[in-house]
Scaffold this motif. Structure first.
Motif, PDB file in Angstrom:
ATOM      1  N   PHE A   1       0.849  -0.999   0.413  1.00 24.96           N
ATOM      2  CA  PHE A   1       0.237   0.068  -0.122  1.00 24.96           C
ATOM      3  C   PHE A   1       0.863   1.511   0.075  1.00 24.96           C
ATOM      4  N   SER A   2       0.426   2.294  -0.879  1.00 21.42           N
ATOM      5  CA  SER A   2       1.265   4.307  -1.044  1.00 21.42           C
ATOM      6  C   SER A   2       0.286   4.471   0.270  1.00 21.42           C
ATOM      7  N   LEU A   3       1.916   5.320   0.780  1.00 20.01           N
ATOM      8  CA  LEU A   3       1.572   6.344   2.152  1.00 20.01           C
ATOM      9  C   LEU A   3       0.616   7.088   2.074  1.00 20.01           C
ATOM     10  N   SER A   4       0.265   7.504   0.947  1.00 17.50           N
ATOM     11  CA  SER A   4      -1.540   8.384   1.212  1.00 17.50           C
ATOM     12  C   SER A   4      -2.253   7.296   1.199  1.00 17.50           C
ATOM     13  N   LYS A   5      -2.113   5.852   0.713  1.00 15.14           N
ATOM     14  CA  LYS A   5      -3.466   5.230   1.122  1.00 15.14           C
ATOM     15  C   LYS A   5      -3.496   5.334   2.762  1.00 15.14           C
ATOM     16  N   ILE A   6      -2.307   4.631   3.797  1.00 14.19           N
ATOM     17  CA  ILE A   6      -2.324   4.465   4.724  1.00 14.19           C
ATOM     18  C   ILE A   6      -2.649   5.819   5.409  1.00 14.19           C
ATOM     19  N   ALA A   7      -2.907   7.287   5.455  1.00 17.07           N
ATOM     20  CA  ALA A   7      -2.794   8.568   5.851  1.00 17.07           C
ATOM     21  C   ALA A   7      -4.169   8.242   5.734  1.00 17.07           C
ATOM     22  N   GLU A   8      -4.756   8.260   4.596  1.00 18.57           N
ATOM     23  CA  GLU A   8      -6.660   8.347   3.942  1.00 18.57           C
ATOM     24  C   GLU A   8      -6.974   7.662   5.235  1.00 18.57           C
ATOM     25  N   VAL A   9      -6.825   6.071   5.426  1.00 20.72           N
ATOM     26  CA  VAL A   9      -7.401   5.242   6.223  1.00 20.72           C
ATOM     27  C   VAL A   9      -7.242   5.457   7.966  1.00 20.72           C
ATOM     28  N   THR A  10      -6.181   6.131   8.359  1.00 18.60           N
ATOM     29  CA  THR A  10      -5.834   6.934   9.665  1.00 18.60           C
ATOM     30  C   THR A  10      -6.173   7.943  10.178  1.00 18.60           C
ATOM     31  N   GLN A  11      -6.956   8.526   9.149  1.00 17.81           N
ATOM     32  CA  GLN A  11      -7.426  10.312   9.073  1.00 17.81           C
ATOM     33  C   GLN A  11      -5.636  10.624   9.247  1.00 17.81           C
TER      34      GLN A  11
ATOM     35  N   LEU B   1      -9.064  -1.366   6.030  1.00 19.63           N
ATOM     36  CA  LEU B   1      -9.533  -1.603   4.691  1.00 19.63           C
ATOM     37  C   LEU B   1     -10.009  -3.200   4.230  1.00 19.63           C
ATOM     38  N   GLN B   2     -10.881  -2.772   3.638  1.00 17.84           N
ATOM     39  CA  GLN B   2     -12.087  -3.618   3.845  1.00 17.84           C
ATOM     40  C   GLN B   2     -12.878  -4.521   5.584  1.00 17.84           C
ATOM     41  N   THR B   3     -11.299  -4.347   5.573  1.00 12.39           N
ATOM     42  CA  THR B   3     -11.992  -5.318   7.818  1.00 12.39           C
ATOM     43  C   THR B   3     -10.878  -3.879   8.620  1.00 12.39           C
ATOM     44  N   GLU B   4     -10.600  -3.581   9.486  1.00 15.31           N
ATOM     45  CA  GLU B   4     -10.277  -2.587  10.803  1.00 15.31           C
ATOM     46  C   GLU B   4      -8.447  -3.844  11.184  1.00 15.31           C
ATOM     47  N   VAL B   5      -7.424  -3.394  10.257  1.00 16.26           N
ATOM     48  CA  VAL B   5      -6.417  -3.049  10.935  1.00 16.26           C
ATOM     49  C   VAL B   5      -5.625  -2.867  11.557  1.00 16.26           C
ATOM     50  N   ALA B   6      -4.556  -2.896  12.329  1.00 13.48           N
ATOM     51  CA  ALA B   6      -4.047  -2.203  12.870  1.00 13.48           C
ATOM     52  C   ALA B   6      -2.375  -2.095  12.397  1.00 13.48           C
ATOM     53  N   ILE B   7      -1.649  -1.062  11.933  1.00 15.10           N
ATOM     54  CA  ILE B   7      -0.536  -0.186  11.490  1.00 15.10           C
ATOM     55  C   ILE B   7       0.098  -0.068  12.105  1.00 15.10           C
ATOM     56  N   LYS B   8       1.256  -1.067  11.937  1.00 14.33           N
ATOM     57  CA  LYS B   8       2.372  -0.332  12.746  1.00 14.33           C
ATOM     58  C   LYS B   8       3.484   0.436  12.243  1.00 14.33           C
TER      59      LYS B   8
ATOM     60  N   SER C   1      -6.236  10.196  18.115  1.00 16.02           N
ATOM     61  CA  SER C   1      -7.167   9.584  17.928  1.00 16.02           C
ATOM     62  C   SER C   1      -7.246   7.854  17.840  1.00 16.02           C
ATOM     63  N   GLN C   2      -6.625   8.304  16.398  1.00 15.04           N
ATOM     64  CA  GLN C   2      -6.865   6.599  15.858  1.00 15.04           C
ATOM     65  C   GLN C   2      -4.936   6.107  16.174  1.00 15.04           C
ATOM     66  N   LYS C   3      -4.115   6.549  17.151  1.00 12.91           N
ATOM     67  CA  LYS C   3      -3.121   6.396  18.217  1.00 12.91           C
ATOM     68  C   LYS C   3      -3.776   4.780  18.839  1.00 12.91           C
ATOM     69  N   ILE C   4      -3.487   3.549  18.693  1.00 11.22           N
ATOM     70  CA  ILE C   4      -3.837   2.340  19.860  1.00 11.22           C
ATOM     71  C   ILE C   4      -2.373   2.125  20.432  1.00 11.22           C
ATOM     72  N   GLY C   5      -1.650   2.411  20.011  1.00 10.88           N
ATOM     73  CA  GLY C   5      -0.155   1.125  20.968  1.00 10.88           C
ATOM     74  C   GLY C   5       1.364   2.193  20.520  1.00 10.88           C
TER      75      GLY C   5
ATOM     76  N   ASN D   1       4.716   3.823  16.681  1.00  5.91           N
ATOM     77  CA  ASN D   1       3.263   4.213  16.667  1.00  5.91           C
ATOM     78  C   ASN D   1       2.651   2.706  16.456  1.00  5.91           C
ATOM     79  N   ILE D   2       1.492   2.615  16.745  1.00  2.00           N
ATOM     80  CA  ILE D   2       0.705   1.720  16.030  1.00  2.00           C
ATOM     81  C   ILE D   2      -1.240   2.371  15.797  1.00  2.00           C
ATOM     82  N   TYR D   3      -1.190   2.212  15.125  1.00  2.00           N
ATOM     83  CA  TYR D   3      -2.421   3.021  14.379  1.00  2.00           C
ATOM     84  C   TYR D   3      -3.785   1.980  13.935  1.00  2.00           C
ATOM     85  N   ILE D   4      -5.006   2.231  14.930  1.00  2.00           N
ATOM     86  CA  ILE D   4      -6.178   1.513  14.458  1.00  2.00           C
ATOM     87  C   ILE D   4      -6.906   2.210  12.473  1.00  2.00           C
ATOM     88  N   GLY D   5      -7.092   1.180  11.373  1.00  2.00           N
ATOM     89  CA  GLY D   5      -7.800   1.838  10.151  1.00  2.00           C
ATOM     90  C   GLY D   5      -8.757   0.879   9.735  1.00  2.00           C
TER      91      GLY D   5
END
Length: 707
Positions: free
Chosen positions: A422-432, A453-460, A437-441, A447-451
C-alpha cells in the motif's frame, strides 16, 4: 468396647474452613464425658507421569514430603481449634489414594462406634433426605453396621445411620454365652474354679466370713448346705446373692501355727455347681467328674471321715484329708487352666468368624460397586470409541489438507507469499492523517494506528531513521509473509516507503494489558490462561520445527508481544528481532549463523546463557515461555525473582498462596504441575530445559483434560 463407645470420631479434610463447622457441631453435640478423635485420610500428591519423568528423584521426594508437612499443619490447626473450644482431642491419620476407602479402613481398624462426617450438598426439600456427597454415601453404605454415622452439611445434621443392634448386642451376647461354663454359670476368663494357697496341717474351716467350723463338722453339714445352694431364691430375697448357684463358696482354712506360733489362715473359693455335689450322703464328699477321674482316692476314702469330734482330732485322718484336698485343688486348678485355654480358643474362633463375615460382606459390596462401575465404563467406552472414530475421520481429512499445502509449498520452492503493498497516501487516508485519536499503541519501535482496509487493521509505523527500522521491517515481512498458523498474527500487507506493517486488528490487546486488567477489563480465568499457555506452546513448536533444518527463534517472547482476538485466542506478534538458525552437525543445539555480541530482548524474559555468552538457541524461547507460565499462575508483573519465589513456596507447601486470586480457584494439582513444568523450562542451564515439542505440549494438553 465400652471405652471405644465414649469416643466420637470426626472425619475432616484439607479444607479447614469448611470442616471446622463439622468439628464444631461434633463438639457442641458431644455427650458429656466422651472424647473427640479427629481422623484424616491423606491423599498423596498426584504426579502426572510426564511431570514425574521430567523431575529428579530429589524433587519428587521433596514434593511428597511437602504434602506430608501440609497434612501435619492441617491437623495441628484442627487440634488448636479443639483446644480453643476447651476440648482435648486426639488425631489419627492414614495415607490412601481413596479418601472414602481410607475412612472405612479407619473405622474397621479402630473399631469406631460413632463417626461424624461432612457432606458437600444436601436437599432439605425432599421427603427422603439425601446423604449428599458421594463420599458420605459410600461411608454410610460400606461402613460396618456397628458404627453410627452422622452426616453434617453447613453445620446442620442432615442424615444419621444408626448402628445395628444385631451387630453390637447379639455378637456380645454370643461372646458372653461362649464364656459360660457347662453348668450354666458365668465365670471370669482366666479365673480358676477354685483358688487357694498351699496349706500344711488343716484343723478347721471357716465358711463365709465369720463362722469357724471344724473340718469334720463342715463335711457333715454339706448335705444341708447343698439344699440351701440348690433351693430357688428370688432376686428380692436378701439371701439371694449368697445362695445363688453362680456364686462360689468362700472357705477359709485355718487352725495351724507357723514357726513363731502365729495362727495362719488360707482361703479358697469353690464354685459348687461345677465343682462339688453335696446331695448324695452326709458322710460322703463328692467332686465333679473330672476331679473324680484325677483323684479317685478322695472318693474311696471319704467314707472313712467321721462326723464326730473324735475323728476331727485324729492326726492320721487329718493328714490324709489334707493330702486329698491338696490333690483335689491341684486337679481343679489343672481343669480350670484347660477350660481357660478352651475358652480363649473359642473366643478367637468367634472373632475370626466375625471378621470373615465382615470381609465377605465387604467383598460382596465391592463386587456390586465394581459391576456398577463396569456398566458405566462400558457406556463411556462406547462414547469414546464413537468420538475416536470421528476424530480419526477428522485427522485423515486434516492429513489430506496438510499434504496439499505441503505440495503447494514445495511448488513455490520456499518463495515468500505475495503480500499486497500500500502507498503512504492510502495509509494516511485510513488513519485520518495519523491522527492522535487513531493511535492504539506506542513503543520503542514506533506507533500503532487503527484503520480500515475492507476490514479493521492495525498499522505499525516503524522508525525510519537508521538501519534499525529497515532491518526489523524486512525481518517481519520475510517471516510472517511465508508462515501461517492459527496462533500467529496475520500480516495483511506492507508499505515499504514508510516502513509500515499492516496486521489484522485484535480487539483485546496484549496479554500484558489483560493480566493487569487495563481499562477495567475483566480478569482472565484460569481456564483461559491454561488455554493461552497451550496455544503459545503450539505456535513455538511450529516456529522451532516448521523450516528444518532451519529454525526460527522469536528472541523477544513476553506478554506484551502476545495479542488476543475477540475470543481471547492467542496470537504471537513482533518478529522484528527474531533469528533464523541452522543446526550445527557437531552439536545437538541450534546456534545462530552469526553470534550477536549484544543480545536483545527484555531482561526478565531473557535467557541467562544468551545474556552471558551471546549464543541464541531454541532453548532461549523455552526459558521465556517458562517465565510467562509463572506469570499466568501468579499474575506478578514484572516477574523479577518469580522463579525463586515459586520454588520456595512449593518446597514450603504454601504454593497456593501465590496463585492469582482474580483467575478463580485453580485446581491445586493442575496449578502445581504447571508450576513445576514452568520451573523446568526456566532453568538457568539450557541443557536441563525440556523440549517443547516432545513432552511439554503433551503435558499441557493432559492438564487441560486430566481424564
Amino acid at each position: 468396647m465400652a471405652d471405644q463407645d465414649m469416643i466420637t470420631y470426626v472425619a475432616v479434610g484439607k479444607d479447614v474452613k469448611d470442616c471446622k463447622s463439622i468439628l464444631s457441631w461434633a463438639i457442641e453435640n458431644n455427650v458429656r464425658g466422651s472424647r473427640i478423635c479427629i481422623i484424616h485420610v491423606h491423599k498423596p500428591a498426584k504426579l502426572f507421569p510426564l511431570v514425574r519423568s521430567l523431575m529428579t528423584e530429589r524433587k519428587v521426594r521433596e514434593r511428597l514430603e511437602s504434602g506430608t508437612q501440609s497434612m501435619h499443619a492441617i491437623m495441628e490447626e484442627y487440634f488448636v481449634f479443639c483446644q480453643q473450644k476447651g476440648v482435648q482431642a486426639q488425631t489419627q491419620t492414614i495415607e490412601m489414594n481413596s479418601i472414602r476407602e481410607g475412612i472405612v479402613k479407619l473405622i474397621s481398624k479402630y473399631g469406631i462406634r460413632k463417626l461424624v462426617i461432612g457432606s458437600t450438598s444436601a436437599n432439605h426439600y425432599k421427603r427422603k433426605v439425601e446423604v449428599g456427597s458421594k463420599k458420605a454415601k459410600y461411608v454410610c453404605k460400606t461402613a460396618p453396621l456397628s458404627c453410627q454415622v452422622q452426616v453434617i452439611c453447613k453445620g446442620h445434621l442432615i442424615f444419621t445411620r444408626e448402628a445395628s443392634a444385631t451387630d453390637t448386642e447379639t455378637g456380645q451376647s454370643n461372646l458372653n454365652r461362649s464364656r459360660s461354663g457347662p453348668s450354666g454359670y458365668n465365670n471370669r476368663v482366666g479365673s480358676p474354679l477354685i483358688e487357694c494357697s498351699d496349706f500344711p496341717k488343716l484343723r478347721s474351716v471357716t465358711v463365709g466370713r465369720n463362722r469357724s467350723t471344724p473340718l469334720a463338722a463342715l463335711i457333715a453339714s454339706f448335705p444341708e448346705r447343698s439344699k440351701e445352694l440348690s433351693s430357688p431364691a428370688s432376686p428380692g430375697d436378701s439371701s439371694y446373692s449368697a445362695r445363688s448357684p453362680t456364686r462360689p463358696v468362700e472357705i477359709t482354712l485355718n487352725g495351724w501355727n507357723d514357726r513363731n506360733g502365729k495362727a495362719l489362715q488360707y482361703s479358697c473359693s469353690i464354685s459348687p455347681p461345677a465343682a462339688l455335689d453335696y446331695s448324695r450322703s452326709s458322710s460322703t464328699l463328692d467332686l465333679a467328674p473330672s476331679v473324680v477321674q484325677q483323684s479317685p482316692r478322695l472318693i474311696s476314702s471319704s467314707s472313712n471321715i467321721s462326723t464326730s469330734s473324735n475323728g476331727a482330732h485324729n492326726v492320721v485322718q487329718e493328714r490324709s484329708l489334707e493330702e486329698q484336698l491338696q490333690q483335689a485343688m491341684a486337679a481343679l486348678k489343672k481343669e480350670a487352666l484347660v477350660r481357660q485355654r478352651a475358652e480363649g480358643y473359642m473366643i478367637d474362633a468367634i472373632r475370626r468368624a466375625q471378621d470373615a463375615e465382615n470381609q465377605r460382606d465387604n467383598y460382596i459390596e465391592e463386587l456390586w460397586i465394581s459391576k456398577e462401575q463396569e456398566t458405566s465404563l462400558k457406556s463411556q467406552l462406547a462414547e469414546l470409541q464413537k468420538e475416536r472414530d470421528e476424530l480419526q475421520m477428522e485427522r485423515d481429512h486434516a492429513l489430506k489438507e496438510a499434504e496439499g499445502l505441503k505440495k503447494k509449498e514445495e511448488d513455490s520452492n520456499g518463495h515468500m507469499l505475495e503480500l499486497p503493498e500500500f502507498s503512504l497516501s492510502k495509509i494516511a487516508e485510513v488513519t485520518q492523517g495519523f491522527h492522535e485519536s487513531q493511535k492504539i499503541g506506542q513503543g520503542g519501535y514506533g506507533n500503532i494506528y487503527i484503520g480500515r482496509l475492507q476490514t479493521e487493521v492495525a498499522i505499525k509505523m516503524l522508525h525510519s531513521h537508521g538501519s534499525q527500522g529497515s532491518q526489523e521491517f524486512q525481518m517481519e515481512v520475510n517471516v510472517l509473509g511465508q508462515l501461517r498458523h492459527p496462533n500467529l498474527v496475520k500480516l495483511i500487507g506492507s508499505c515499504p516507503e514508510a516502513f509500515a506493517l499492516i496486521y489484522e486488528y485484535l480487539p483485546n490487546g496484549s496479554l500484558e494489558d489483560r493480566l493487569k486488567c487495563k481499562d477495567n477489563s475483566p480478569p482472565l480465568s484460569w481456564q483461559t490462561r491454561l488455554r493461552i499457555a497451550i496455544e503459545l506452546c503450539s505456535v513455538l513448536v511450529y516456529l522451532h520445527s516448521s523450516t528444518r533444518p532451519r529454525t526460527i527463534v522469536h528472541g523477544d517472547l513476553k506478554p506484551a508481544n502476545i495479542l488476543l482476538d475477540s475470543n481471547y485466542v492467542c496470537k504471537l506478534s513482533d518478529f522484528g528481532i527474531c533469528r533464523v538458525l541452522s543446526r550445527d552437525r557437531s552439536s545437538s543445539d541450534s546456534v545462530t549463523l552469526s553470534h550477536n555480541t549484544v543480545p536483545k530482548g527484555t531482561l526478565p524474559y531473557l535467557d541467562p546463557e544468551f545474556l552471558q555468552r551471546g549464543v541464541l538457541t531454541v532453548k532461549s524461547d523455552v526459558y521465556s515461555f517458562g517465565i510467562i507460565l509463572l506469570q499466568l499462575l501468579t499474575g506478578k508483573s514484572p516477574p523479577y525473582s518469580i522463579v525463586d519465589e515459586v520454588n520456595s513456596a512449593l518446597l514450603a507447601g504454601n504454593f497456593e498462596s501465590l496463585l492469582d486470586p482474580s483467575a478463580g480457584r485453580w485446581p491445586l494439582e493442575v496449578a502445581q504441575s504447571l508450576a513445576e513444568l514452568a520451573l523446568m523450562c526456566s532453568d538457568n542451564y539450557r541443557k536441563r530445559r525440556p523440549d517443547l515439542g516432545t513432552r511439554v505440549l503433551e503435558l499441557l494438553e493432559s492438564l487441560r483434560d486430566p481424564t
